[in-house]
Write an enzyme that holds these catalytic residues in place. Structure first.
Site, PDB file in Angstrom:
ATOM      1  N   HIS A  67       0.830  -1.209   0.000  1.00 35.70           N
ATOM      2  CA  HIS A  67       0.000   0.000   0.000  1.00 35.70           C
ATOM      3  C   HIS A  67       0.863   1.256   0.000  1.00 35.70           C
ATOM      4  O   HIS A  67       1.959   1.298   0.555  1.00 35.70           O
ATOM      5  CB  HIS A  67      -0.988   0.001   1.175  1.00 35.70           C
ATOM      6  CG  HIS A  67      -0.380   0.133   2.539  1.00 35.70           C
ATOM      7  ND1 HIS A  67      -0.117   1.361   3.116  1.00 35.70           N
ATOM      8  CD2 HIS A  67      -0.013  -0.787   3.467  1.00 35.70           C
ATOM      9  CE1 HIS A  67       0.381   1.188   4.328  1.00 35.70           C
ATOM     10  NE2 HIS A  67       0.463  -0.104   4.556  1.00 35.70           N
ATOM     11  N   ASP A 180       6.071   2.725   6.996  1.00 38.03           N
ATOM     12  CA  ASP A 180       4.848   1.954   6.755  1.00 38.03           C
ATOM     13  C   ASP A 180       3.975   2.760   5.781  1.00 38.03           C
ATOM     14  O   ASP A 180       3.282   3.681   6.196  1.00 38.03           O
ATOM     15  CB  ASP A 180       4.125   1.732   8.084  1.00 38.03           C
ATOM     16  CG  ASP A 180       2.820   0.959   7.959  1.00 38.03           C
ATOM     17  OD1 ASP A 180       2.529   0.456   6.860  1.00 38.03           O
ATOM     18  OD2 ASP A 180       2.092   0.890   8.955  1.00 38.03           O
ATOM     19  N   GLU A 212      -5.146   1.429   2.535  1.00 35.59           N
ATOM     20  CA  GLU A 212      -4.965   0.342   3.509  1.00 35.59           C
ATOM     21  C   GLU A 212      -5.102   0.855   4.934  1.00 35.59           C
ATOM     22  O   GLU A 212      -5.700   0.187   5.783  1.00 35.59           O
ATOM     23  CB  GLU A 212      -3.593  -0.314   3.303  1.00 35.59           C
ATOM     24  CG  GLU A 212      -3.396  -1.615   4.068  1.00 35.59           C
ATOM     25  CD  GLU A 212      -2.824  -1.444   5.477  1.00 35.59           C
ATOM     26  OE1 GLU A 212      -2.754  -2.431   6.217  1.00 35.59           O
ATOM     27  OE2 GLU A 212      -2.450  -0.311   5.841  1.00 35.59           O
ATOM     28  N   GLU A 213      -4.538   2.012   5.218  1.00 35.93           N
ATOM     29  CA  GLU A 213      -4.562   2.522   6.585  1.00 35.93           C
ATOM     30  C   GLU A 213      -5.944   3.004   7.018  1.00 35.93           C
ATOM     31  O   GLU A 213      -6.179   3.227   8.199  1.00 35.93           O
ATOM     32  CB  GLU A 213      -3.546   3.661   6.742  1.00 35.93           C
ATOM     33  CG  GLU A 213      -2.092   3.272   6.518  1.00 35.93           C
ATOM     34  CD  GLU A 213      -1.538   2.335   7.582  1.00 35.93           C
ATOM     35  OE1 GLU A 213      -2.285   1.959   8.514  1.00 35.93           O
ATOM     36  OE2 GLU A 213      -0.358   1.973   7.485  1.00 35.93           O
ATOM     37  N   ASP A 235       4.377  -5.667   3.634  1.00 37.48           N
ATOM     38  CA  ASP A 235       4.065  -4.607   4.592  1.00 37.48           C
ATOM     39  C   ASP A 235       5.123  -4.634   5.687  1.00 37.48           C
ATOM     40  O   ASP A 235       6.068  -5.437   5.633  1.00 37.48           O
ATOM     41  CB  ASP A 235       2.661  -4.802   5.173  1.00 37.48           C
ATOM     42  CG  ASP A 235       1.965  -3.488   5.519  1.00 37.48           C
ATOM     43  OD1 ASP A 235       2.653  -2.550   5.981  1.00 37.48           O
ATOM     44  OD2 ASP A 235       0.735  -3.393   5.342  1.00 37.48           O
ATOM     45  N   HIS A 329       3.714   3.429  13.374  1.00 34.05           N
ATOM     46  CA  HIS A 329       2.670   4.462  13.367  1.00 34.05           C
ATOM     47  C   HIS A 329       3.049   5.682  14.185  1.00 34.05           C
ATOM     48  O   HIS A 329       2.179   6.452  14.607  1.00 34.05           O
ATOM     49  CB  HIS A 329       1.319   3.893  13.829  1.00 34.05           C
ATOM     50  CG  HIS A 329       0.642   3.062  12.784  1.00 34.05           C
ATOM     51  ND1 HIS A 329      -0.713   2.792  12.815  1.00 34.05           N
ATOM     52  CD2 HIS A 329       1.129   2.441  11.669  1.00 34.05           C
ATOM     53  CE1 HIS A 329      -1.036   2.043  11.768  1.00 34.05           C
ATOM     54  NE2 HIS A 329       0.081   1.807  11.062  1.00 34.05           N
TER      55      HIS A 329
END
Length: 369
Positions: A67, A180, A212-213, A235, A329
């Protein structure tokens, strides 16, 4: 230009792309994937789809994907005094928010800001130690009024990303926001470069996916046209070599990509992936044959698109490769360029192999249809 893992990753990390606003990454990655591809295109949602290899309609169809989007925020309200109230998009770590610097993608260009925090000298009790709820936070862009903020190109719905330019650390590690999943995007470009001048026994689709997130399902429309027999998702996954996680799991930085045995999201909609043993054996035996280090991972709390992809069509065989990453994150994720290179090398060996070495055949996949 020849592929360079460091410069490609740094280029992708310099871009800002929360879910639904992936165009800057897509504009860079599509021409990179086009080199050596039979075709590339972008669908309505913004997914980039590149096709390689065999054009035999009976060939095994394999999709490798990652992603493009990153966690971030969106403007929810502009206060009369020009301060910005915001909402999370995806799952940025709330504990890291206060005091972080951000970039707002305004209609007149990027606007810098910082997430405010009550002055330490005037804070009392728990205010000094506890992270405020998101509805108590604000962003300061230096605006003197709401109209001033509007004049700067900021409005309701303006996307916001964390700001932390990439920096090299020791032992070939890199620290940045959005590792990410710009690590995964770099792996896609590296794979495309490795196969550009080589014949494939399979039909290969490389897909840079959206959202995706946000909802983990932005890639699903791709399946209607690609119709893969098998997918491999790339990922990140939390590295467990820091003091707070050293007793949790064995997967660590600089020991190669992780092979997903299980992941799932336990909050809200239940979804996840339990990888079939024949897929794990295929990944591990290929890695061993080419002396590529790999690790196994069991990761509750992690979810990728494979949790939904596997349930499409009449069921799709899914594999997952994960690049270990610290401080996920947050504005300062940390990962290893060595692990990224090993991931690219393994992907290339997997897709360059003869179709009969895959854990599923086109005939068996389509007989289920």
């Amino acid at each position: 230009m020849p592929f360079d893992i460091s410069s490609t990753l740094l280029q992708l990390l310099s871009l800002d792309a929360i879910p639904g606003f992936e165009t800057p990454v897509a504009d860079v990655i599509q021409p990179l994937l086009a080199q050596g591809a039979i075709s590339t295109r972008r669908d309505v949602l913004g997914n980039v789809i590149a096709q390689y290899g065999s054009q035999d309609p009976d060939a095994l169809r394999v999709m490798v994907f990652a992603h493009m989007d990153e966690v971030g925020f969106m403007v929810r309200k502009i206060e009369p005094g020009g301060f910005i109230r915001f909402e999370r998009v995806g799952g940025p770590a709330q504990i890291t928010m206060s005091g972080s610097t951000v970039t707002l993608q305004g209609s007149k260009g990027p606007v810098s800001g910082c997430i405010g925090i009550k002055s330490y000298h005037f804070s009392k009790g728990d205010e000094r130690t506890q992270q405020p709820a998101i509805d108590q936070l604000w962003i300061d862009i230096g605006a003197a009024s709401k109209q001033d903020a509007l004049d700067m190109g900021i409005n309701i719905g303006t996307p916001i990303t964390l700001y932390n330019p990439p920096r090299k650390l020791g032992n070939n590690l890199i620290c940045s926001k959005a590792l990410d999943n710009r690590l995964g995007c770099t792996a896609l470009v590296g794979l495309a470069d490795k196969i550009a001048d080589k014949p494939l026994d399979i039909t290969l689709f490389i897909v840079a996916a959206v959202q995706e997130e946000f909802n983990i399902r932005g890639i699903l429309p791709v399946l209607n046209t690609v119709r893969p027999d098998m997918t491999i998702g790339i990922d990140i996954t939390p590295s467990c070599d820091t003091p707070d996680l050293s007793d949790y799991a064995d997967l660590v930085i600089n020991q190669g990509p992780g092979i997903t045995c299980l992941n799932y999201h336990g909050r809200g909609t239940l979804a996840g992936l339990i990888t079939t043993p024949k897929v794990i054996h295929w990944l591990e035996s290929t890695a061993a044959q080419h002396q590529i280090p790999v690790q196994r991972e069991v990761a509750p709390g992690v979810i990728t698109e494979s949790g939904y992809i596997q349930l499409q069509q009449d069921g799709i065989l899914c594999a997952g490769l994960s690049i270990p990453c610290r401080y996920t994150h947050s504005p300062s994720e940390v990962a290893s360029l060595n692990d990224l290179q090993h991931c690219i090398d393994l992907l290339a060996h997997l897709v360059l192999a003869q179709a009969e070495t895959f854990p599923i055949s086109a005939k068996s996949a389509r007989s289920a249809s």
